[in-house]
Design an enzyme around this catalytic site. Sequence first.
Site, PDB file in Angstrom:
ATOM      1  N   TYR A   1     -18.861  13.082  10.301  1.00 62.89           N
ATOM      2  CA  TYR A   1     -17.604  12.252   9.961  1.00 62.89           C
ATOM      3  C   TYR A   1     -16.512  12.597   9.539  1.00 62.89           C
ATOM      4  O   TYR A   1     -15.358  12.298  10.891  1.00 62.89           O
ATOM      5  CB  TYR A   1     -17.863  11.824   8.238  1.00 62.89           C
ATOM      6  CG  TYR A   1     -17.023   9.981   8.351  1.00 62.89           C
ATOM      7  CD1 TYR A   1     -17.583   8.941   9.215  1.00 62.89           C
ATOM      8  CD2 TYR A   1     -16.612  10.315   7.332  1.00 62.89           C
ATOM      9  CE1 TYR A   1     -16.885   8.078   8.533  1.00 62.89           C
ATOM     10  CE2 TYR A   1     -15.607   9.208   7.705  1.00 62.89           C
ATOM     11  CZ  TYR A   1     -16.245   8.234   8.392  1.00 62.89           C
ATOM     12  OH  TYR A   1     -15.558   5.869   7.676  1.00 62.89           O
TER      13      TYR A   1
ATOM     14  N   SER B   1     -10.447   6.962   8.545  1.00 62.13           N
ATOM     15  CA  SER B   1     -10.742   7.065   7.183  1.00 62.13           C
ATOM     16  C   SER B   1      -9.536   7.779   6.258  1.00 62.13           C
ATOM     17  O   SER B   1      -8.945   8.769   7.025  1.00 62.13           O
ATOM     18  CB  SER B   1     -11.917   7.593   7.533  1.00 62.13           C
ATOM     19  OG  SER B   1     -12.011   7.702   6.438  1.00 62.13           O
TER      20      SER B   1
END
Length: 262
Positions: A158, A145
């Site tokens: 996350y 990400s």
Amino acid sequence: MLLTDTTAFITGAARGIGLEVARRFLQQGAAVALADIDGVALTEAAAALVAEGADPARVASVVVDVTDPSSVERAADDADASLGPVTCVVPNAGILHLQPTLEVDLADWRRVLDVNLTGAFVTAQVLGRRLRDRGAGGSVIFTASLFAVRGGTDNAAYSASKFGMLGLMECLAAELAPVGITVNAVCPGQIQTAMMDKLSIDRAAQYGTSPESVLDDLRATIPMGRLGLPSEVADTYVFLASTLARYTTGQALVVDGGIRVG
């Protein structure tokens, strides 16, 4: 056709980026095993790909819990039986939890890391051993990400899971390079997916605004002025799985419309 000799195993493939990667791989000649914990969505995704023109003989679907090594082993066996030996592994399954860091419950923290980081580790380890033992090279492509290379408000679990994934990727790349296996990661930015829809709804509820307002604020941070399309991210996976990337390993390729430099 860049992937005619490729058989891919993609986790989290029932929707979002995982499904789009599967679609792009099939379009480039690969055989694809779609793996996901949601069996209903998985069946629907495989049927949709076939309806779009994919050869049914080159599409398999396997239910898997990426946090359970025995489940991943069974799924890998099923993929091999249906399509032949896997040559490309895409640990893509992931979940998102948005909450201020000081408020995150330990159970939520552990759940995100278990799926995103431990799940990626288990998938890469189980399938990576098979690639190594076959001795014919191959590739592993992690879905990281933008938040694997920068932090973000309310995003601790996350982001930590994705930062950890890059460390895992680099270690595995160093270990598998001598046997001809490339290991890389794709780091998507703000992409139009179901996860983004959920993020916009959650943020809107948190800040007392609308989901569209949240998305407008996100677009304002992107030099290209728009969210990315899953297909634009998937093309990067095609490159990394192909012989065009045969000398590329240990890399995290950011696909973010310029956020990091804007």
